[in-house]
Design an enzyme around this catalytic site. Structure first.
Site, PDB file in Angstrom:
ATOM      1  N   ARG A 181       0.718  -1.159   0.045  1.00  0.00           N
ATOM      2  CA  ARG A 181      -0.027  -0.024  -0.023  1.00  0.00           C
ATOM      3  C   ARG A 181       0.779   1.090  -0.071  1.00  0.00           C
ATOM      4  O   ARG A 181       0.476   2.087   0.640  1.00  0.00           O
ATOM      5  CB  ARG A 181      -0.867   0.031   1.180  1.00  0.00           C
ATOM      6  CG  ARG A 181      -1.820  -1.062   1.411  1.00  0.00           C
ATOM      7  CD  ARG A 181      -2.792  -1.069   0.353  1.00  0.00           C
ATOM      8  NE  ARG A 181      -3.984  -2.310   0.667  1.00  0.00           N
ATOM      9  CZ  ARG A 181      -3.934  -3.342   0.174  1.00  0.00           C
ATOM     10  NH1 ARG A 181      -2.948  -3.717  -0.504  1.00  0.00           N
ATOM     11  NH2 ARG A 181      -4.654  -4.317   0.554  1.00  0.00           N
ATOM     12  N   SER A 255     -10.848   0.707   3.436  1.00  0.00           N
ATOM     13  CA  SER A 255     -10.063   0.367   4.730  1.00  0.00           C
ATOM     14  C   SER A 255      -9.464   1.583   5.174  1.00  0.00           C
ATOM     15  O   SER A 255      -8.880   2.604   4.477  1.00  0.00           O
ATOM     16  CB  SER A 255      -8.803  -0.520   4.544  1.00  0.00           C
ATOM     17  OG  SER A 255      -9.118  -1.721   3.929  1.00  0.00           O
ATOM     18  N   GLU A 351      -4.843   4.927   6.383  1.00  0.00           N
ATOM     19  CA  GLU A 351      -4.515   4.560   5.234  1.00  0.00           C
ATOM     20  C   GLU A 351      -4.840   6.029   3.937  1.00  0.00           C
ATOM     21  O   GLU A 351      -4.132   6.180   3.048  1.00  0.00           O
ATOM     22  CB  GLU A 351      -5.046   3.252   4.442  1.00  0.00           C
ATOM     23  CG  GLU A 351      -4.684   3.123   3.146  1.00  0.00           C
ATOM     24  CD  GLU A 351      -5.175   1.650   2.632  1.00  0.00           C
ATOM     25  OE1 GLU A 351      -5.162   0.632   3.072  1.00  0.00           O
ATOM     26  OE2 GLU A 351      -6.042   1.670   1.772  1.00  0.00           O
TER      27      GLU A 351
HETATM   28  P1  FAD Z   1      -8.206   9.759  -5.068  1.00  0.00           P
HETATM   29  O1  FAD Z   1      -9.086   9.373  -3.521  1.00  0.00           O
HETATM   30  O2  FAD Z   1      -8.881  10.758  -5.557  1.00  0.00           O
HETATM   31  O3  FAD Z   1      -6.830  10.253  -4.360  1.00  0.00           O
HETATM   32  C1  FAD Z   1      -5.848   9.540  -3.458  1.00  0.00           C
HETATM   33  C2  FAD Z   1      -4.625  10.108  -3.413  1.00  0.00           C
HETATM   34  O4  FAD Z   1      -3.844   9.918  -4.872  1.00  0.00           O
HETATM   35  C3  FAD Z   1      -4.657  11.673  -3.329  1.00  0.00           C
HETATM   36  O5  FAD Z   1      -3.749  12.061  -2.326  1.00  0.00           O
HETATM   37  C4  FAD Z   1      -4.491  12.342  -4.592  1.00  0.00           C
HETATM   38  O6  FAD Z   1      -4.039  13.635  -4.756  1.00  0.00           O
HETATM   39  C5  FAD Z   1      -3.385  11.212  -5.349  1.00  0.00           C
HETATM   40  N1  FAD Z   1      -3.815  11.148  -6.634  1.00  0.00           N
HETATM   41  C6  FAD Z   1      -5.010  10.680  -7.323  1.00  0.00           C
HETATM   42  N2  FAD Z   1      -4.748  10.718  -8.535  1.00  0.00           N
HETATM   43  C7  FAD Z   1      -3.582  11.063  -9.040  1.00  0.00           C
HETATM   44  C8  FAD Z   1      -2.922  11.201 -10.220  1.00  0.00           C
HETATM   45  N3  FAD Z   1      -3.320  10.743 -11.539  1.00  0.00           N
HETATM   46  N4  FAD Z   1      -1.634  11.546  -9.964  1.00  0.00           N
HETATM   47  C9  FAD Z   1      -1.170  11.986  -8.940  1.00  0.00           C
HETATM   48  N5  FAD Z   1      -1.625  11.848  -7.587  1.00  0.00           N
HETATM   49  C10 FAD Z   1      -2.931  11.393  -7.691  1.00  0.00           C
HETATM   50  N6  FAD Z   1      -7.680   0.231  -2.224  1.00  0.00           N
HETATM   51  C11 FAD Z   1      -6.950  -0.632  -2.338  1.00  0.00           C
HETATM   52  O7  FAD Z   1      -5.500  -0.616  -2.263  1.00  0.00           O
HETATM   53  N7  FAD Z   1      -7.529  -2.108  -2.251  1.00  0.00           N
HETATM   54  C12 FAD Z   1      -8.786  -2.263  -2.155  1.00  0.00           C
HETATM   55  O8  FAD Z   1      -9.205  -3.065  -2.134  1.00  0.00           O
HETATM   56  C13 FAD Z   1      -9.645  -0.931  -1.912  1.00  0.00           C
HETATM   57  N8  FAD Z   1     -10.928  -1.046  -1.907  1.00  0.00           N
HETATM   58  C14 FAD Z   1     -11.681   0.071  -1.740  1.00  0.00           C
HETATM   59  C15 FAD Z   1     -13.231   0.069  -1.291  1.00  0.00           C
HETATM   60  C16 FAD Z   1     -13.773   1.051  -1.222  1.00  0.00           C
HETATM   61  C17 FAD Z   1     -15.386   0.734  -0.957  1.00  0.00           C
HETATM   62  C18 FAD Z   1     -13.405   2.138  -1.411  1.00  0.00           C
HETATM   63  C19 FAD Z   1     -14.244   3.672  -0.826  1.00  0.00           C
HETATM   64  C20 FAD Z   1     -11.948   2.236  -1.343  1.00  0.00           C
HETATM   65  C21 FAD Z   1     -11.059   1.344  -1.535  1.00  0.00           C
HETATM   66  N9  FAD Z   1      -9.750   1.332  -1.776  1.00  0.00           N
HETATM   67  C22 FAD Z   1      -8.928   0.305  -1.864  1.00  0.00           C
HETATM   68  C23 FAD Z   1      -8.916   2.613  -1.739  1.00  0.00           C
HETATM   69  C24 FAD Z   1      -9.080   3.269  -3.092  1.00  0.00           C
HETATM   70  O9  FAD Z   1     -10.054   3.009  -3.988  1.00  0.00           O
HETATM   71  C25 FAD Z   1      -7.938   3.291  -3.971  1.00  0.00           C
HETATM   72  O10 FAD Z   1      -6.751   3.730  -3.333  1.00  0.00           O
HETATM   73  C26 FAD Z   1      -7.933   4.101  -5.281  1.00  0.00           C
HETATM   74  O11 FAD Z   1      -6.751   3.865  -5.994  1.00  0.00           O
HETATM   75  C27 FAD Z   1      -7.958   5.651  -5.063  1.00  0.00           C
HETATM   76  O12 FAD Z   1      -8.110   5.960  -6.371  1.00  0.00           O
HETATM   77  P2  FAD Z   1      -9.073   7.580  -6.496  1.00  0.00           P
HETATM   78  O13 FAD Z   1      -8.853   7.816  -8.007  1.00  0.00           O
HETATM   79  O14 FAD Z   1     -10.076   7.495  -5.622  1.00  0.00           O
HETATM   80  O15 FAD Z   1      -7.852   8.419  -5.727  1.00  0.00           O
HETATM   81  P1  NAP Z   2     -10.364 -10.355   4.528  1.00  0.00           P
HETATM   82  O1  NAP Z   2     -10.390 -11.376   3.474  1.00  0.00           O
HETATM   83  O2  NAP Z   2     -11.463 -10.076   5.471  1.00  0.00           O
HETATM   84  O3  NAP Z   2      -9.097 -10.588   5.373  1.00  0.00           O
HETATM   85  C1  NAP Z   2      -8.591  -9.542   6.511  1.00  0.00           C
HETATM   86  C2  NAP Z   2      -7.197  -9.024   6.195  1.00  0.00           C
HETATM   87  O4  NAP Z   2      -6.315 -10.501   6.486  1.00  0.00           O
HETATM   88  C3  NAP Z   2      -6.827  -8.233   4.903  1.00  0.00           C
HETATM   89  O5  NAP Z   2      -6.798  -7.177   5.297  1.00  0.00           O
HETATM   90  C4  NAP Z   2      -5.883  -9.259   4.241  1.00  0.00           C
HETATM   91  O6  NAP Z   2      -4.587  -8.629   4.340  1.00  0.00           O
HETATM   92  C5  NAP Z   2      -5.528 -10.214   5.524  1.00  0.00           C
HETATM   93  N1  NAP Z   2      -5.394 -11.519   4.778  1.00  0.00           N
HETATM   94  C6  NAP Z   2      -6.296 -12.477   4.468  1.00  0.00           C
HETATM   95  N2  NAP Z   2      -5.720 -13.615   3.939  1.00  0.00           N
HETATM   96  C7  NAP Z   2      -4.695 -13.242   3.892  1.00  0.00           C
HETATM   97  C8  NAP Z   2      -3.492 -14.277   3.312  1.00  0.00           C
HETATM   98  N3  NAP Z   2      -3.813 -15.409   2.929  1.00  0.00           N
HETATM   99  N4  NAP Z   2      -2.298 -13.804   3.232  1.00  0.00           N
HETATM  100  C9  NAP Z   2      -1.855 -12.517   3.745  1.00  0.00           C
HETATM  101  N5  NAP Z   2      -2.954 -11.745   4.174  1.00  0.00           N
HETATM  102  C10 NAP Z   2      -4.216 -12.116   4.296  1.00  0.00           C
HETATM  103  O7  NAP Z   2     -10.526  -8.874   4.030  1.00  0.00           O
HETATM  104  P2  NAP Z   2     -11.386  -8.030   3.307  1.00  0.00           P
HETATM  105  O8  NAP Z   2     -11.443  -6.931   4.313  1.00  0.00           O
HETATM  106  O9  NAP Z   2     -12.664  -8.874   3.030  1.00  0.00           O
HETATM  107  O10 NAP Z   2     -10.660  -7.383   2.016  1.00  0.00           O
HETATM  108  C11 NAP Z   2     -10.662  -8.348   1.134  1.00  0.00           C
HETATM  109  C12 NAP Z   2      -9.240  -7.755   0.364  1.00  0.00           C
HETATM  110  O11 NAP Z   2      -9.833  -6.418  -0.468  1.00  0.00           O
HETATM  111  C13 NAP Z   2      -8.029  -7.409   0.877  1.00  0.00           C
HETATM  112  O12 NAP Z   2      -6.925  -7.780   0.087  1.00  0.00           O
HETATM  113  C14 NAP Z   2      -8.012  -6.102   1.081  1.00  0.00           C
HETATM  114  O13 NAP Z   2      -6.802  -5.438   1.475  1.00  0.00           O
HETATM  115  C15 NAP Z   2      -8.805  -5.528   0.052  1.00  0.00           C
HETATM  116  N6  NAP Z   2      -9.535  -4.137   0.512  1.00  0.00           N
HETATM  117  C16 NAP Z   2      -8.838  -3.190   0.584  1.00  0.00           C
HETATM  118  C17 NAP Z   2      -9.396  -2.289   1.022  1.00  0.00           C
HETATM  119  C18 NAP Z   2      -8.736  -0.620   1.135  1.00  0.00           C
HETATM  120  O14 NAP Z   2      -9.404   0.364   1.105  1.00  0.00           O
HETATM  121  N7  NAP Z   2      -7.522  -0.695   1.219  1.00  0.00           N
HETATM  122  C19 NAP Z   2     -10.924  -2.046   1.111  1.00  0.00           C
HETATM  123  C20 NAP Z   2     -11.593  -3.097   0.990  1.00  0.00           C
HETATM  124  C21 NAP Z   2     -10.927  -4.399   0.649  1.00  0.00           C
HETATM  125  P3  NAP Z   2      -4.427  -7.650   2.984  1.00  0.00           P
HETATM  126  O15 NAP Z   2      -5.258  -6.342   3.087  1.00  0.00           O
HETATM  127  O16 NAP Z   2      -2.890  -7.477   2.910  1.00  0.00           O
HETATM  128  O17 NAP Z   2      -4.911  -8.478   1.736  1.00  0.00           O
END
Ligand code: FAD
Ligand code: NAP
Length: 357
Positions: A181, A255, A351
Site C-alpha cells: 500500500r 479500509s 491509509e
Molecule cells: P483519490 O482518492 O482521488 O486520491 C487519492 C490520493 O492519490 C490523493 O492524495 C490524490 O491527490 C492522489 N492522486 C489521485 N490521482 C492522482 C494522479 N493521477 N496523479 C497523482 N496523484 C494522484 N484500495 C486498495 O488498495 N485496495 C482495495 O481493495 C480498496 N478497496 C476500496 C473499497 C472501497 C469501498 C473504497 C471506498 C476504497 C477502496 N480502496 C482500496 C481505496 C481506493 O479506492 C484506492 O486507493 C484508489 O486507488 C483511489 O483512487 P482515487 O482515484 O479515488 O484516488
Molecule cells: P479479509 O479477507 O477479511 O482479510 C482480512 C485481512 O487479512 C486482510 O486485510 C488481508 O490483508 C489479510 N489476509 C487475509 N488472508 C490473507 C492471506 N492468505 N495472506 C496474507 N494476508 C491475508 O479482507 P477484506 O476486508 O474482506 O478485504 C479483502 C481484500 O480486499 C483484502 O486484500 C483487502 O486488502 C482488500 N480491500 C482493501 C481496501 C482498502 O481500502 N485498502 C478496502 C476493502 C478491501 P491484505 O489487506 O494485505 O490483503
C-alpha cells in the site's frame, strides 16, 4: 493589490468555491477555492503554468490537490487552493506477443471499468483488483491491492507530469518503489508528480490467482474448481459487494487503517493474550496483523456517533452516513487508534491521505 492574474486567464474552465461533497466517497462537505478538470496532458501542463503565474503574481502558494475518484482521501477542512480533477481518458494496445501484451490507460479512466475491459478483451492479471473504486492514475500511488494481488504485479511503467516544471517523465517499476500500500509517490515524491497514464503488462493466457482464503471459500461454495479469469473477476465482485459498503449508499473510503506489521516477538506476546489473533508471517520475518480483527475484537464494529461510525460488516471501514465533517471522522479514528494502542500496544496508521489546512 492589483491582480495581474485573473481566473479568466486560466486555460481550463475554472469553477470557483466548489463543494467537494459529491467528489469524495466519504461525502465530506468541504469547499475548494478553484476546481478544474483536465482532459489531456497539454491542458494539464498549461494549467500548471497558469498556477505558477498565479503564485508569482500573488507571491503566495496556491495549494494543489489532484483528485481522481476521491475514494482514498479525507478532507479535514475547506481546501484553499486549486483542485485538479483528472479526466485524461484513453485505452491503447501498445503491442503483444504470444504470452503477454502491453496496454496503456489514461490516468482518468475508471479503474473497475478498465479491469472489466481487460478481462473481457482476453488480457489477464487484474481480475483480483475488480471493483476497487477510483481512477487508473491513482492506482500506483498506494500500489492498490486486494485478494492476494497488487498493482505492481502487472505494472510496466507510468507517465507523469512534474508539477514544478510541467515536464513529462516516465517511471518504471523500480523507480516507483512499490511496497505494501505504498510507493515513492507517497514518500520522497509526495506531491511532486501527476500521473497521466499507466502501462500494464498483462497475460494473454489465464493466470488465475485464486489462493486467497475468501476467494477459495466462495468458489468452493459455487462448486467452481478451476475458475476462468471471468469467473474469478465475478467472484471478487460478488464477495466485495456482500461485505463492503457501496460509497453511493454509505459513504466510506474503504479500509481506514493499514494492516500493521509487528515483530515475531510482539506477535508471540499477542498470541499469548489472544489465542485467535489473526497474523500473516512476511518474508522479512515480521507479521502482518489484520487491523480489522483488532478493531472488531475491541468492540468497535457497528459503533455510531455524530453521523460517523464503524461499518457493521467490516470493522476496518469507517463510514460517514451523516455526511459529517472530516474532523468528526478523524476524531473517531483517533479514539480507535488510542484504544488499539492501549489494548494491544500496536499503532494503527491511517491509509487514506488526510488533507488539513
Ligand atoms: P483519490 O482518492 O482521488 O486520491 C487519492 C490520493 O492519490 C490523493 O492524495 C490524490 O491527490 C492522489 N492522486 C489521485 N490521482 C492522482 C494522479 N493521477 N496523479 C497523482 N496523484 C494522484 N484500495 C486498495 O488498495 N485496495 C482495495 O481493495 C480498496 N478497496 C476500496 C473499497 C472501497 C469501498 C473504497 C471506498 C476504497 C477502496 N480502496 C482500496 C481505496 C481506493 O479506492 C484506492 O486507493 C484508489 O486507488 C483511489 O483512487 P482515487 O482515484 O479515488 O484516488
Ligand atoms: P479479509 O479477507 O477479511 O482479510 C482480512 C485481512 O487479512 C486482510 O486485510 C488481508 O490483508 C489479510 N489476509 C487475509 N488472508 C490473507 C492471506 N492468505 N495472506 C496474507 N494476508 C491475508 O479482507 P477484506 O476486508 O474482506 O478485504 C479483502 C481484500 O480486499 C483484502 O486484500 C483487502 O486488502 C482488500 N480491500 C482493501 C481496501 C482498502 O481500502 N485498502 C478496502 C476493502 C478491501 P491484505 O489487506 O494485505 O490483503
Amino acid at each position: 493589490m492589483t491582480e495581474h492574474w485573473s481566473p479568466d486567464d486560466c486555460p481550463s474552465t475554472l469553477q470557483q468555491d466548489v463543494d467537494l461533497g459529491s467528489l469524495n466517497t466519504l461525502a465530506i462537505p468541504a469547499r475548494c477555492r478553484y476546481l478544474a478538470r483536465v482532459n489531456c496532458v497539454a491542458e494539464l501542463q498549461a494549467l500548471l503554468e497558469w498556477r505558477r503565474q498565479y503564485e508569482r503574481d500573488q507571491q503566495r502558494e496556491l495549494p494543489l490537490l489532484i483528485l481522481g475518484g476521491g475514494s482514498n482521501l479525507v478532507l479535514s477542512s475547506d481546501f484553499p487552493g486549486l483542485v485538479i480533477s483528472m479526466g485524461i481518458l484513453g485505452r491503447e494496445l501498445l503491442g503483444e506477443d504470444e504470452n503477454s501484451a502491453l496496454l496503456r490507460a489514461g490516468g482518468g479512466e475508471n479503474w473497475h471499468q478498465w479491469v472489466q475491459y481487460c478481462v473481457e478483451s482476453g488480457y489477464f492479471g487484474l481480475e483480483n483488483l475488480g471493483l476497487i473504486p477510483g481512477t487508473v492514475g491513482a492506482a500506483p500511488i498506494q500500489n492498490i491491492g486486494a485478494y492476494g494481488v497488487e498493482l505492481k504485479d502487472c505494472f510496466e511503467s507510468l507517465t507523469a507530469v512534474e508539477i514544478s516544471s510541467g515536464d513529462e517523465v516516465t517511471f518504471n517499476s523500480a523507480a516507483c518503489r512499490f511496497a505494501y500500500r505504498d510507493s515513492v509517490f507517497k514518500q520522497e515524491l509526495l506531491d511532486r508528480f501527476i500521473i497521466t497514464s499507466v502501462t500494464f503488462r498483462l497475460h494473454r493466457h489465464p493466470d488465475v490467482r485464486a489462493d486467497y482464503p475468501a476467494l477459495q471459500q466462495y468458489l468452493a461454495g459455487q462448486g467452481v474448481g478451476q475458475p476462468s479469469p471471468q469467473q474469478l473477476f465475478e467472484a471478487v465482485c460478488a464477495i466485495r459487494s456482500s461485505k463492503l459498503p457501496d460509497p453511493a449508499q454509505i459513504p466510506n473510503a474503504g479500509s481506514f487503517f493499514k494492516n500493521p506489521l509487528v515483530g515475531a516477538g510482539d506477535f508471540a506476546r499477542l498470541q499469548q493474550e489472544y489465542d485467535d489473533i489473526v497474523g500473516y508471517p512476511q518474508a522479512d520475518g515480521q507479521v502482518k496483523l489484520a487491523a480489522g480483527w483488532l478493531i472488531d475484537r475491541a468492540g468497535w464494529r457497528g459503533y455510531r456517533l455524530d453521523g460517523v461510525g464503524v461499518h457493521d460488516k467490516q470493522a476496518l471501514v469507517l463510514v460517514n452516513p451523516g455526511h459529517a465533517a472530516g474532523n468528526t471522522l478523524l476524531q473517531l479514528a483517533q479514539r480507535i487508534q488510542d484504544d488499539i494502542r492501549q489494548r494491544y500496544r500496536v499503532g494503527l496508521e491511517i491509509e487514506p491521505r488526510v488533507y488539513a489546512y
